[in-house]
Enzyme design. Structure first.
Site, PDB file in Angstrom:
ATOM      1  N   GLU A 121      37.078  48.652  41.660  1.00  0.00           N
ATOM      2  CA  GLU A 121      38.221  47.881  41.935  1.00  0.00           C
ATOM      3  C   GLU A 121      39.392  49.111  42.318  1.00  0.00           C
ATOM      4  OE1 GLU A 121      40.927  44.445  40.258  1.00  0.00           O
ATOM      5  OE2 GLU A 121      38.831  44.609  39.363  1.00  0.00           O
ATOM      6  N   GLU A 160      41.894  45.772  28.829  1.00  0.00           N
ATOM      7  CA  GLU A 160      42.546  44.897  29.750  1.00  0.00           C
ATOM      8  C   GLU A 160      42.433  43.402  28.947  1.00  0.00           C
ATOM      9  OE1 GLU A 160      40.953  42.909  34.182  1.00  0.00           O
ATOM     10  OE2 GLU A 160      39.643  44.347  33.080  1.00  0.00           O
TER      11      GLU A 160
END
Length: 947
Positions: free
Chosen positions: A445, A720
């Site tokens: 990502e 996260e």
């Protein structure tokens, strides 16, 4: 007095940047003076200042935060500048000499875009040899290479930066870099070599594993070398058909998958190059700060795993690569694989999804120092395979890469876990501020998600000098936004993600420029970004008008309170707060930021228009979501937080909403349930609305969900998810689970603002003036912060003594002021620098329970006995679980209320967050008022000691 931090556009000695109208800044220090009375800036074309092109003369109008240089710049020219400062005590100082050098500006390119004449998948090295018969006194290279490039002159790398030309929306603009290669070029035979790699331009990149050839499908180079000789003549070497190509030893490169380098791949064949038509319209002198090796780490351990693997532990989740030395026999393939964590003691990469994250090096038998060229990794652990002999950790060095920003802030407290939390947020910023503020640096990502950047931008500006970094990101954002009718993309650059328009994510257009302006005091960022800011709000207003929602934003896709823990559907990451409330709140908030920005840059009519719009939206929110008695229809932590932070609550009902938030947290056992929207503001709202104790509780919780949970689990960066790793050490999932994801590190802004108390003032931005408003809590013995702000060095420190006194130490830089807000103080009891404070001193005033004093530049030590006891003693008003944790308290309960002391653990886990007095009314735990009062007398003698 001395002068430091001489910067142009807040960059030290920028070479080849697009500077627009350069803004010069500096900091004066090491003086007993308090104010600058005048300054003089001189600019010259030579270091001796014999050829002066600008002289402000002695002036009282020069602002050290940003002086816009009123001259027309020539291309490819170095300008030298210095500043003289006069102070109010007669001190005078002249700075060292700084410089900036312009790029080509409007000068046309003679060089051509070239590409190798072989298969587009083969990595090339493009070369040119040239002979110089004259003495060289000056040499510059102006270069752009696609996707990534490294430039070598006569076998030496030019410059100290990597991953050029960096990451941006290549379909909108292409950056070129300028190199001073004077020291690399010599009279006689010379060679230039440029290696090219895929990067995100043509390599695999994007969401859900990405695509290849997102921006282009061919390697390309543009290079113009300008050499000036002692006799006044000039030689220019341009990229054109005269260059040749050869196959690179780099067999493969990719941002996600890594690199393969075969040192034996010495194909002596020379191939032609051909001109490729990429044009020059998109070319722009660089805005990106250099990506450099900012730090080096040595492995702390070589681990031999149960699976028989050899793994280096770097001791820190970092971003960059590992450099190593090898003299292994020819043909040995050394493989490094990179990961963030171990599982059951073994190497583990599953949370990287499809990213291989490896480096393969095939030796040629010669001793050499090895590193990758066109990739980077996010990792703590490195699996080493194919090594010749025993792995020695001294042969490896971790190279920490991030954009070349100075670290400006630091926080230290008496609690080592809190200190580690601060470092985790800082390391998260280091790892993700690699030209683009990425969400994560390790998996497939690594994209510039706008929401992450927005919520962290305030913390980021305390931690590092982010002006130039966010200026580039803002420019890129505006370029992407210009084709979307004002909508802001989810990610910048957009790459494969074409959607946008979500609240909180789109606010990157308004919040980031405003935060940058407040921190650095240079309105140029608002002038640059104003159309983008306004365009975003105009996009929202059109959606509002078209839907007939009457100043609410109820349409479109929104991420909501991303990754919050209060959603009705456990499988949904969007949280439990109504998205229309969040989007409408940001509608009001961003409109007000546009109004503020317009006022700063002199657009008064627009300021009035958008302030009115903001007020209309606020009134519509109040009509839709608040009862006449002030009750908020949405009872989530985030809804209450946003309502308070974004000034949506009617003034007469703020106390009610603040109390409702306290009650909501109580029902949630004083643990957060917030996501990306609520978390950044949570502790700030609590501390600013009478609930500072709860803010500290949330900070200091160690169990899931909390900030310190990850710290107790050994995290060295921000995760996260609140439970990225479970208590047993198992990863909680692999789909979307990064261990270096900085958004929740936004708690650090509250630490700067409320724990340390350093608050910038919007009306005097750039820390020309601050509110020093620390809010101590007994659970920390001390806290201290330093901030090398745009105006100079601030220090703020407090200590709670054993006697219960509060001690503060403040340092305020030259030419700055502060208002110190001393909590729980009586003016007549305050001692400042050894003397009792009087009403007329420092414009001191009693403001409710606070004493306000106005402080000038200098060091100030303040001490007093607060009007309330900051130490906490046990009582029946405390949660039952807290009472039962302390043996001395438990023994008192056993004597006075034995059935309480014998409460089953299951029951305590269910209701232990309620106070003993609250539980005393329930049938299973009855306690009379007389017993409760007796308990309070006995428990009130036992001080709460923080472990």
């Amino acid at each position: 007095m001395r002068i430091k931090n001489l910067r142009t556009n807040r960059i030290t000695n920028p070479l080849g940047f697009d500077l627009g109208s350069p803004r010069l800044s500096y900091v004066a220090y090491d003086t007993e003076a308090t104010k600058q009375t005048a300054a003089q800036i001189q600019v010259a074309l030579d270091e001796e200042f014999t050829n002066i092109v600008f002289d402000s003369e002695k002036s009282s109008e020069i602002d050290s935060l940003a002086f816009e240089l009123p001259i027309n710049l020539a291309p490819c020219t170095r300008y030298y500048w210095r500043v003289t400062v006069w102070a109010d005590n007669g001190d005078e100082a002249v700075s060292e000499i700084a410089w900036f050098e312009t790029a080509k500006l409007a000068q046309s390119w003679d060089a051509k875009w070239i590409t190798p004449d072989f298969d587009k998948e083969i990595h090339p090295v493009l070369t040119r040899e040239f002979d110089l018969s004259k003495e060289v006194i000056y040499a510059r290279a102006y270069v752009s290479g696609l996707g990534l490039y490294e430039l070598e002159i006569n076998g030496e790398k030019a410059g100290d930066e990597f991953l050029t030309p960096n990451f941006n929306a290549y379909d909108k603009w292409l950056q070129y870099q300028t190199y001073d290669i004077t020291g690399l070029i010599s009279q006689g035979q010379n060679s230039v070599e440029v290696s090219l790699g895929n990067g995100l331009y043509k390599g695999r990149f994007g969401f859900e594993g990405g695509e290849t050839e997102v921006y282009g499908n061919q390697f390309a180079l543009l290079c113009e070398i300008v050499i000036k000789h002692a006799d006044g003549t000039t030689t220019v070497i341009n990229s054109d058909e005269s260059w040749t190509a050869r196959r690179s030893p780099i067999q493969f490169s990719g941002i996600y998958d890594g690199e393969i380098y075969d040192a034996n791949a010495n194909d002596a064949s020379s191939y032609n190059v051909k001109v490729i038509d990429l044009g020059y319209d998109r070319l722009k002198a660089r805005l990106s700060l250099p990506v450099v090796i900012k730090e080096e780490l040595k492995p702390i351990e070589v681990i031999h795993t149960p699976a028989g693997e050899t793994v280096l532990d770097m001791g820190q989740n970092m971003v960059g690569w590992v450099e190593f030395i090898t003299n292994a026999p020819k043909g040995t393939e050394i493989v490094l694989q990179f990961a963030e964590l171990l599982q059951e003691g073994n190497f583990y990469q599953d949370n990287l999804r499809t990213a291989k994250a490896e480096f393969r090096f095939i030796t040629n038998g010669e001793e050499c120092t090895v590193r990758p060229h066109f990739t980077y990794y996010g990792f703590r652990y490195v699996k080493v395979s194919g090594w010749n002999g025993e792995v020695n950790k001294d042969d490896f060095t971790g190279c920490v890469l991030y954009s070349d920003m100075d670290i400006t802030g630091n926080i230290e407290t008496s609690n080592p876990l809190v200190n580690r939390l601060f470092l985790n947020a800082l390391w998260g910023q280091k790892g993700n501020f690699l030209d683009v503020p990425t969400d994560c640096p390790q998996r497939d990502e690594r994209m510039g998600w706008t929401g992450d950047a927005q919520v962290f931008s305030g913390t980021a500006a305390f931690n590092m000098d982010t002006y130039a970094f966010f200026s580039k990101y803002g420019y890129d954002l505006a370029q992407e936004q210009s084709k979307l009718g004002g909508s802001v993309p989810m990610v910048v650059p957009m790459a494969t993600v074409k959607g946008g328009g979500s609240s909180a994510w789109g606010e990157a257009a308004t919040v980031i420029p405003w935060n940058v302006y407040v921190h650095y005091g240079d309105k140029a960022i608002l002038e640059q970004q104003f159309e983008s800011m306004k365009g975003w709000v105009d996009y929202i207003k059109r959606a509002d008008d078209e839907s007939g929602a009457r100043r609410l934003w109820t349409t479109g896709f929104h991420f909501g309170d991303w990754l919050a823990l209060d959603g009705e559907d456990p499988s949904s990451p969007m949280g439990g707060t109504e998205t229309a409330f969040i989007s409408s709140a940001y509608y009001s908030y961003s409109s007000m930021l546009v109004a503020k920005a317009a006022k700063v840059i002199g657009k008064d009519e627009i300021a009035e228009e958008y302030e009115e719009l903001s007020n209309e939206v606020r009134n519509a929110i109040r009509a839709e979501y608040f009862t006449s008695n002030g009750r908020l229809a949405l009872n989530t932590q985030t809804a209450l937080i946003v309502a308070l932070f974004m000034d949506l609550v009617p003034d007469e009902h703020r106390n009610r909403i603040a109390n409702d938030l306290r009650e909501k947290l109580k029902k949630d056992k004083n643990h957060l349930k917030t996501g990306f929207v609520g978390t950044p503001y949570l502790c700030r709202v609590l501390s600013e609305n009478g609930n500072n104790d709860l803010a500290y509780t949330l900070l200091l919780n160690k169990d899931y969900p909390s900030w310190l949970y990850a710290v107790t689990m050994g995290a060295t960066t921000i995760w996260e998810r609140w439970n990225s790793v479970l208590p047993d050490g198992k990863i909680s999932g692999t789909d979307m689970n990064s261990l270096n994801h900085y958004a929740y590190g936004s708690i650090v802004e509250w630490m700067y603002r409320s724990v340390a108390g350093i608050n910038p003032v919007e009306e005097q931005p750039g820390f020309r003036s601050v509110r020093l408003a620390p809010q101590p809590d007994y659970r920390l013995e001390y806290a201290k912060a330093t901030l090398e702000s745009a105006a100079g060095l601030y220090e703020s420190q407090w200590e709670l003594t054993d006697e219960g006194q509060l001690k503060f130490r403040f340092v305020i830089p030259f030419n700055a002021t502060a208002v110190a807000e001393l909590p729980d103080a009586k003016l007549e009891n305050v001692i400042i620098n050894g003397s009792q404070l009087k009403q007329n001193d420092f414009k001191a005033s009693q403001s409710g329970e606070q004493v306000h004093v106005e402080l000038a530049s200098g060091t100030w030590e303040i001490v007093y006995m607060p009007e309330i006891d900051y130490f906490k003693y046990y009582s029946t008003h405390m949660p039952l679980a807290d009472l039962l944790e302390m043996e001395e308290v438990k023994s008192v309960l056993a004597e006075t209320a034995p059935h309480v002391a014998a409460s089953p653990q299951e029951m305590v886990g269910r209701v232990g967050h309620h106070s003993l007095r609250e539980l005393s009314h329930l049938p299973f735990l009855p306690i009379s008022a007389e017993v409760l009062d007796e308990l309070d007398k006995r428990l009130g003698k036992i001080r709460v000691v923080v472990q």
